[in-house]
Scaffold this motif. Structure first.
Motif, PDB file in Angstrom:
ATOM      1  N   ARG A  66      -3.979  11.004  -0.707  1.00  0.00           N
ATOM      2  CA  ARG A  66      -2.945  10.082  -0.231  1.00  0.00           C
ATOM      3  C   ARG A  66      -3.456   9.382   1.031  1.00  0.00           C
ATOM      4  N   VAL A  67      -3.429   8.063   0.999  1.00  0.00           N
ATOM      5  CA  VAL A  67      -3.920   7.286   2.147  1.00  0.00           C
ATOM      6  C   VAL A  67      -2.769   6.542   2.782  1.00  0.00           C
ATOM      7  N   GLN A 103       1.123  -9.251  -5.097  1.00  0.00           N
ATOM      8  CA  GLN A 103       1.896  -9.401  -3.864  1.00  0.00           C
ATOM      9  C   GLN A 103       2.842  -8.232  -3.611  1.00  0.00           C
ATOM     10  N   ARG A 104       2.881  -7.269  -4.527  1.00  0.00           N
ATOM     11  CA  ARG A 104       3.729  -6.098  -4.340  1.00  0.00           C
ATOM     12  C   ARG A 104       2.914  -4.931  -3.790  1.00  0.00           C
ATOM     13  N   GLN A 105       3.502  -4.183  -2.833  1.00  0.00           N
ATOM     14  CA  GLN A 105       2.828  -3.032  -2.214  1.00  0.00           C
ATOM     15  C   GLN A 105       1.420  -3.412  -1.725  1.00  0.00           C
ATOM     16  N   ALA A 124      -3.437   4.295  -7.963  1.00  0.00           N
ATOM     17  CA  ALA A 124      -2.027   4.079  -8.310  1.00  0.00           C
ATOM     18  C   ALA A 124      -1.160   4.200  -7.065  1.00  0.00           C
ATOM     19  N   ASP A 125      -0.494   3.123  -6.690  1.00  0.00           N
ATOM     20  CA  ASP A 125       0.428   3.214  -5.556  1.00  0.00           C
ATOM     21  C   ASP A 125       1.700   3.960  -5.980  1.00  0.00           C
ATOM     22  N   HIS A 126       2.557   4.240  -5.015  1.00  0.00           N
ATOM     23  CA  HIS A 126       3.711   5.115  -5.277  1.00  0.00           C
ATOM     24  C   HIS A 126       4.660   4.561  -6.337  1.00  0.00           C
ATOM     25  N   THR A 186      -3.659   7.592  -4.166  1.00  0.00           N
ATOM     26  CA  THR A 186      -2.356   6.961  -4.043  1.00  0.00           C
ATOM     27  C   THR A 186      -2.050   6.774  -2.560  1.00  0.00           C
ATOM     28  N   ASP A 187      -0.821   6.393  -2.252  1.00  0.00           N
ATOM     29  CA  ASP A 187      -0.464   6.164  -0.852  1.00  0.00           C
ATOM     30  C   ASP A 187       0.503   7.232  -0.363  1.00  0.00           C
TER      31      ASP A 187
END
Length: 261
Positions: free
Chosen positions: A255-256, A78-80, A210-212, A234-235
């Motif tokens: 980065r998306v 539920q995070r990011q 891997a998200d930020h 990543t984002d």
């Protein structure tokens, strides 16, 4: 309370029809396009439905929320959410029919199931939750390693070096990680480090999702060095300095943008 009633109504409609387009749901509820998108994102993140291109499908009841027995996994999922979903979509787009891929048991890699094609892949995974989802919603060949179910992480861990993974080859491994550092990919559990290293050895390429937030997390265990990573997805929130540093080491970084809903 209004959201809860609408969510129940939406799921009831999918129970009745099996699947529906976003336009159908807008007219049946009724609700705006933005509201339907938000509802579908929330319900998908809570394992109540499978998002399709332009709509959604109800998941069988035996593979919905009750199968997520780990509170830690539910919380992480539920995070990011928007960032993880965008990363997962991009990663799934790298898969081609006929590929054999390895997908590990992280939350971002779990979300890849929503964007993979319906068939044509051989998927080796140590995530029994992902395997369950792929078996119920796709026609991919699914391979699981032997071992014990590690409930906290929803993965299968073998205590033996000579397990089934060494007999399989994959063109790409898609992997989530606990964190990133100058020493490499970080993990928090020695059992997971052991299992993931065996999987990495069987793949030609390693693609890390891997998200930020992973750039800020540290752990006492190094999973593998950055020289092993062929691509990091990543984002847009990833720190510029960290991205430039990784690219300077020869690690391509994609980065998306987070998904709108």
């Amino acid at each position: 309370m209004q959201n809860l009633r609408r969510h129940k109504r939406l799921l009831k409609l999918l129970d009745e029809h099996g699947e529906a387009t976003a336009q159908q749901l807008m007219s049946w509820l009724p609700a705006s396009a933005a509201t339907v998108r938000r509802d579908l994102a929330w319900l998908a993140a809570h394992q109540q439905l499978l998002r399709l291109r332009g709509g959604a499908r109800r998941l069988p009841r035996e593979v919905t929320g009750a199968s997520l027995r780990s509170q830690a996994f539910r919380d992480a999922l539920q995070r990011q959410v928007a960032e993880k979903r965008a990363i997962a979509r991009h990663a799934a787009g790298l898969c081609r029919a006929g590929d054999t891929v390895i997908i590990n048991g992280g939350t971002t890699t779990f979300l890849m199931n929503e964007y993979l094609p319906a068939s044509g892949l051989r998927v080796l995974t140590n995530s029994f939750l992902l395997a369950e989802r792929l078996l119920s919603s796709s026609r991919h060949e699914v391979i699981l390693p032997g071992g014990s179910v590690y409930r906290e992480q929803n993965v299968i861990v073998s205590p033996f070096e000579d397990d089934v993974t060494r007999h399989h080859y994959a063109s790409t491994m898609f992997m989530s990680a606990h964190g990133l550092s100058a020493l490499g990919l970080m993990e928090s559990d020695p059992l997971l480090v052991q299992a993931e290293r065996r999987l990495i050895q069987q793949a030609e390429r390693l693609v890390v999702l891997a998200d930020h937030s992973k750039f800020e997390r540290r752990s006492g265990l190094v999973l593998c060095g950055l020289e092993r990573v062929h691509c990091l997805i990543t984002d847009a929130g990833a720190p510029d300095a960290a991205v430039q540093w990784l690219e300077g080491l020869g690690v391509p970084v994609v980065r998306v943008a987070p998904e709108a809903d």
